[in-house]
Design an enzyme around this catalytic site. Structure first.
Site, PDB file in Angstrom:
ATOM      1  N   SER A  54       0.823  -1.214   0.000  1.00  0.00           N
ATOM      2  CA  SER A  54       0.000   0.000   0.000  1.00  0.00           C
ATOM      3  C   SER A  54       0.855   1.263   0.000  1.00  0.00           C
ATOM      4  O   SER A  54       0.424   2.307  -0.500  1.00  0.00           O
ATOM      5  CB  SER A  54      -0.938   0.012   1.209  1.00  0.00           C
ATOM      6  OG  SER A  54      -0.203   0.041   2.421  1.00  0.00           O
ATOM      7  N   LEU A  76      -6.127  -2.307 -22.447  1.00  0.00           N
ATOM      8  CA  LEU A  76      -5.553  -1.433 -21.428  1.00  0.00           C
ATOM      9  C   LEU A  76      -6.579  -1.031 -20.374  1.00  0.00           C
ATOM     10  O   LEU A  76      -6.302  -1.077 -19.171  1.00  0.00           O
ATOM     11  CB  LEU A  76      -4.965  -0.190 -22.107  1.00  0.00           C
ATOM     12  CG  LEU A  76      -4.388   0.899 -21.211  1.00  0.00           C
ATOM     13  CD1 LEU A  76      -3.224   0.367 -20.376  1.00  0.00           C
ATOM     14  CD2 LEU A  76      -3.939   2.088 -22.058  1.00  0.00           C
ATOM     15  N   ARG A 166       1.241  -7.821 -18.256  1.00  0.00           N
ATOM     16  CA  ARG A 166       1.398  -7.404 -19.650  1.00  0.00           C
ATOM     17  C   ARG A 166       2.829  -7.454 -20.175  1.00  0.00           C
ATOM     18  O   ARG A 166       3.037  -7.344 -21.386  1.00  0.00           O
ATOM     19  CB  ARG A 166       0.831  -5.993 -19.822  1.00  0.00           C
ATOM     20  CG  ARG A 166      -0.641  -5.870 -19.450  1.00  0.00           C
ATOM     21  CD  ARG A 166      -1.533  -6.803 -20.248  1.00  0.00           C
ATOM     22  NE  ARG A 166      -2.951  -6.542 -19.991  1.00  0.00           N
ATOM     23  CZ  ARG A 166      -3.955  -7.094 -20.650  1.00  0.00           C
ATOM     24  NH1 ARG A 166      -3.706  -7.967 -21.611  1.00  0.00           N
ATOM     25  NH2 ARG A 166      -5.210  -6.803 -20.344  1.00  0.00           N
TER      26      ARG A 166
END
Length: 230
Positions: A54, A76, A166
């Protein structure tokens, strides 16, 4: 494809490091950030290694992406922890511009078929507009190959997930190319945060696809070096 990092949190590594140290300090972050840089970076490293990611959400990055296909932007925007502003086909009368996949361009006959289809699509698109059909309706003729511009903002944690998915060789070629270019840009301004960024094999030393034929497949549990694979 053109990708530019047009804005980002100032000194992302230090901001994330100060956020990490603030969790175990009586001092506020505005005092902690003045501490020696190695302390900040070490706190950041330990925090992320223990899964407390975080803290890197405090760093954000904004990209200008130009000349990618609509097929690419559709993939995307599936990454939901982000903000997007995409060139509108409804509002903008587009000039002929499209992306030719490498596998198509390698085959001259296939490329000829592809280009003929693109020429026909744009010819008919413009013909409809000339007949008074609104751009927002004429655009229904445009193909997935049509290029688009898009502004993308993600925090560092969202980017790490984006790169994990990706940059993988199993990702579609165009969004993989985009991911590697975005990673190259953020590494320049936040080298500590993105030190181990990349596909799962690079980040964790294991392949979720279990694809031993992949050039990046981790052998012996060792993390491979990050490298772009065609």
């Amino acid at each position: 494809m053109k990708v530019k990092l047009i804005a980002h949190t100032p000194d992302p590594d230090a901001i994330a490091g100060a956020a990490a140290r603030s969790c175990r300090s009586r001092k506020p972050a505005d005092e902690i950030i003045k501490e020696e840089r190695p302390k900040l970076l070490r706190s950041l490293e330990v925090c992320v290694e223990r899964g407390h990611e975080s803290v890197i959400e405090h760093a954000s990055f904004t990209f200008s992406v130009e000349g990618v296909s609509r097929a690419c932007t559709h993939e995307l925007v599936r990454h939901r922890i982000a903000s997007y502003s995409q060139q509108s086909q409804r509002a903008v009368k587009l000039e002929k511009s499209y992306v030719v996949p490498p596998m198509v361009s390698k085959d001259k006959e296939a490329e000829k078929i592809f280009v003929t289809a693109m020429d026909a699509a744009w010819r008919d698109y413009l013909s409809l507009i000339e007949r008074g059909i609104p751009v927002e309706d004429a655009r229904y003729l445009l193909p997935n190959a049509a290029t688009a511009n898009i502004v993308v903002t993600m925090n560092a944690r969202a980017l790490m997930n984006f790169f994990k998915l990706r940059c993988c060789t199993h990702a579609q070629w165009e969004i993989r190319e985009l991911a590697y270019e975005m990673l190259r840009l953020v590494k320049k301004v936040a080298p500590k945060i993105f030190e181990k960024a990349g596909p799962s094999c690079v980040m964790f030393g294991k392949c979720p696809e279990n694809d031993e034929s992949c050039p990046l497949y981790p052998k012996g549990g060792k993390r491979p070096e990050l490298k772009k694979v065609a």
